[in-house]
Each structure stands twice: as C-alpha cells, then as structure tokens.
Design a protein around this motif. Sequence first.
Motif, PDB file in Angstrom:
ATOM      1  N   VAL A 183      49.093  32.212  31.132  1.00  0.00           N
ATOM      2  CA  VAL A 183      49.305  31.989  32.570  1.00  0.00           C
ATOM      3  C   VAL A 183      47.954  31.952  33.278  1.00  0.00           C
ATOM      4  O   VAL A 183      47.700  31.112  34.133  1.00  0.00           O
ATOM      5  N   VAL A 184      47.099  32.885  32.888  1.00  0.00           N
ATOM      6  CA  VAL A 184      45.742  32.898  33.435  1.00  0.00           C
ATOM      7  C   VAL A 184      44.796  32.599  32.277  1.00  0.00           C
ATOM      8  O   VAL A 184      44.780  33.332  31.287  1.00  0.00           O
ATOM      9  N   THR A 201      49.331  37.628  42.845  1.00  0.00           N
ATOM     10  CA  THR A 201      47.900  37.904  43.007  1.00  0.00           C
ATOM     11  C   THR A 201      47.570  38.102  44.490  1.00  0.00           C
ATOM     12  O   THR A 201      46.514  38.640  44.821  1.00  0.00           O
ATOM     13  N   GLY A 202      48.479  37.650  45.360  1.00  0.00           N
ATOM     14  CA  GLY A 202      48.264  37.788  46.797  1.00  0.00           C
ATOM     15  C   GLY A 202      47.268  36.778  47.339  1.00  0.00           C
ATOM     16  O   GLY A 202      46.874  36.856  48.497  1.00  0.00           O
ATOM     17  N   LYS A 203      46.865  35.818  46.495  1.00  0.00           N
ATOM     18  CA  LYS A 203      45.844  34.857  46.952  1.00  0.00           C
ATOM     19  C   LYS A 203      46.423  33.782  47.863  1.00  0.00           C
ATOM     20  O   LYS A 203      45.788  33.365  48.814  1.00  0.00           O
ATOM     21  N   ARG A 204      47.644  33.282  47.491  1.00  0.00           N
ATOM     22  CA  ARG A 204      48.267  32.237  48.318  1.00  0.00           C
ATOM     23  C   ARG A 204      49.756  32.511  48.468  1.00  0.00           C
ATOM     24  O   ARG A 204      50.589  31.689  48.062  1.00  0.00           O
ATOM     25  N   MET A 217      47.647  39.196  34.782  1.00  0.00           N
ATOM     26  CA  MET A 217      46.954  38.914  36.053  1.00  0.00           C
ATOM     27  C   MET A 217      46.734  40.201  36.855  1.00  0.00           C
ATOM     28  O   MET A 217      47.327  41.237  36.551  1.00  0.00           O
ATOM     29  N   TRP A 218      45.886  40.110  37.877  1.00  0.00           N
ATOM     30  CA  TRP A 218      45.693  41.238  38.783  1.00  0.00           C
ATOM     31  C   TRP A 218      46.698  41.106  39.913  1.00  0.00           C
ATOM     32  O   TRP A 218      46.644  40.167  40.688  1.00  0.00           O
ATOM     33  N   VAL A 219      47.628  42.056  39.967  1.00  0.00           N
ATOM     34  CA  VAL A 219      48.650  42.010  41.015  1.00  0.00           C
ATOM     35  C   VAL A 219      48.084  42.717  42.237  1.00  0.00           C
ATOM     36  O   VAL A 219      47.870  43.928  42.215  1.00  0.00           O
ATOM     37  N   LEU A 279      54.211  46.807  36.823  1.00  0.00           N
ATOM     38  CA  LEU A 279      52.922  46.590  37.469  1.00  0.00           C
ATOM     39  C   LEU A 279      51.942  47.680  37.049  1.00  0.00           C
ATOM     40  O   LEU A 279      51.814  48.696  37.723  1.00  0.00           O
ATOM     41  N   PRO A 280      51.284  47.492  35.902  1.00  0.00           N
ATOM     42  CA  PRO A 280      50.459  48.566  35.336  1.00  0.00           C
ATOM     43  C   PRO A 280      49.359  49.053  36.265  1.00  0.00           C
ATOM     44  O   PRO A 280      49.044  50.241  36.315  1.00  0.00           O
TER      45      PRO A 280
END
Length: 257
Positions: free
Chosen positions: A90-91, A126-129, A199-201, A253-254
């Motif tokens: 995914v990433v 990721t909160g980016k978009r 990914m970074w959540v 969400l680790p």
Amino acid sequence: MVKDVKDSTNMGRATSVISRSLSSKITRRAVTTASNIENIPRELLVEILSRIAENSFTDIHNAKLSCKDFHEAAEDTYVYRHMSLDSFPVVAWNPLSEKQQTFLTKCKECQNPEIMYRQGVLDYFTGKRPESALGHLQRALNANHIGALYVTCIILLFSGDDELKATGVGLMAGMKKSKYVRKRLKEHRDKLKRMLREMWVENPALRRRPVCCTRQDNHRRKRGWVDIDDDDEDVHCEGCSVDCEIRFLADSLPQWQ
Ligand SMILES: [Zn+2]
C-alpha cells in the motif's frame, strides 16, 4: 558389457521413439488448445481472465505469457479493472520500477476499485487528504467494493457529527445482516488491519472514539460483549455490534496503543 551397450542402444532408440511420439502428441495438443482458445468468444475469454486477475496478479501474469490470445485479451480494460493488487504494498517504501508504475497507472486509468479504495484509506488514515478520501471510496463503492463501504462507515462514525454517525451505524449494521457480506467483511477488516500497519495513522479524528450503543438496559452486561463475527443478528443491538467494530479498529492502530 556387449549386452549393456546393446541394451543402452536399445534404450536410446526407445527413448528417442518415446520422445518423438510425446513431442508429436504435445504439438497436436498445443494446436488443439490453440484452436480451442481461438474458438472462445473474446468476451468470455476476457471474463475468464478477469476472474484470474481478481485472485492473483502472478497467475494473470503467467497466463499472459502462455499464449498470444491470452496476452491480448488480458490487456482489456475490464481485466485491469478487476486486477488484484495484493502483490503491491500500500505504501511503497522503495521506489517502484518503471514497469510497476506503468502497471499501476493503467489500473488507475481503468478505474480499478482496489486502487481507488487504497487511495481512500491512505487519504483518510494518514490524515494527509481526509477531504478527498470519500471521493475515492465512492468510486470503489460504485464497483460494489465492500471494503470501501466499511471504511466509509468508519469515516462517518468518527466524523464527530451525530447525524453522520447515525448514518454510519445504520450502514454498518445493514452490512452485517447479510451472511455473504459478513464473510467478505471479515476479509476486508483483516486486510485493512494489515494495511494500517504499513502506514502512519495520524488523522486526529480517530482519537475521539465514538460510542454507538445508546440503550440503557444493561443488555451488554447480561449477554457479555458481542463477538465481532457473530452470525446471529437477532442476539445483539446494532449499536453494540458497531461498537465492537470500533474496538477492533482501535486495536488495529499500533501507534496509538
Ligand atoms: Zn447495545
């Protein structure tokens, strides 16, 4: 010794005869197979290949290499729309090769729902978009992508808006009423968990965990906590069932534990 040589000569002849016979059989079979493939209507061939593509990128890649007809039919937009992306991260932590880039661009151009879904998940978690997440998920939803419906529900549940949350509860509970969807939901839920580990959540909206069960009759204490994959939809209330999904997501969400 002479006998051995004679035997070995006979063996050599025999091997040669068998080999010629096999080779001719294989050639005849190949010709028959080729003509059989030529007789399959193109729409059907594309449909068959799309089913292969849906399950495994490696299998469709091998099928493409096996004959010209497969190769041509596998380039159809419909096949790319159904292409499995399970072999692709995914990433991408390492830069993708030109071949991989071209492949993913073609999947995007062909409106592959999985690629739209992945983009929606990345945008939101990721909160980016976050504002563009629902648009990508909607495109995946148009192709009946169950994972996209699941993540859309999560976005609604964590929106902080009571009305949107109620819509999310209704949609999520509706999904769990169908045995078929429940089974697919389990696969998508596990897949999402694996994706989130890549990914970074960082979407702050996920820090405010909603509570969906509004009943006051202590039914949770009487029956114990409901199982996330409980098949008996009559046993528990919709709110509890959705709270269970939220708890699963929080556990996935680790970075936030
Ligand atoms: Zn409840």
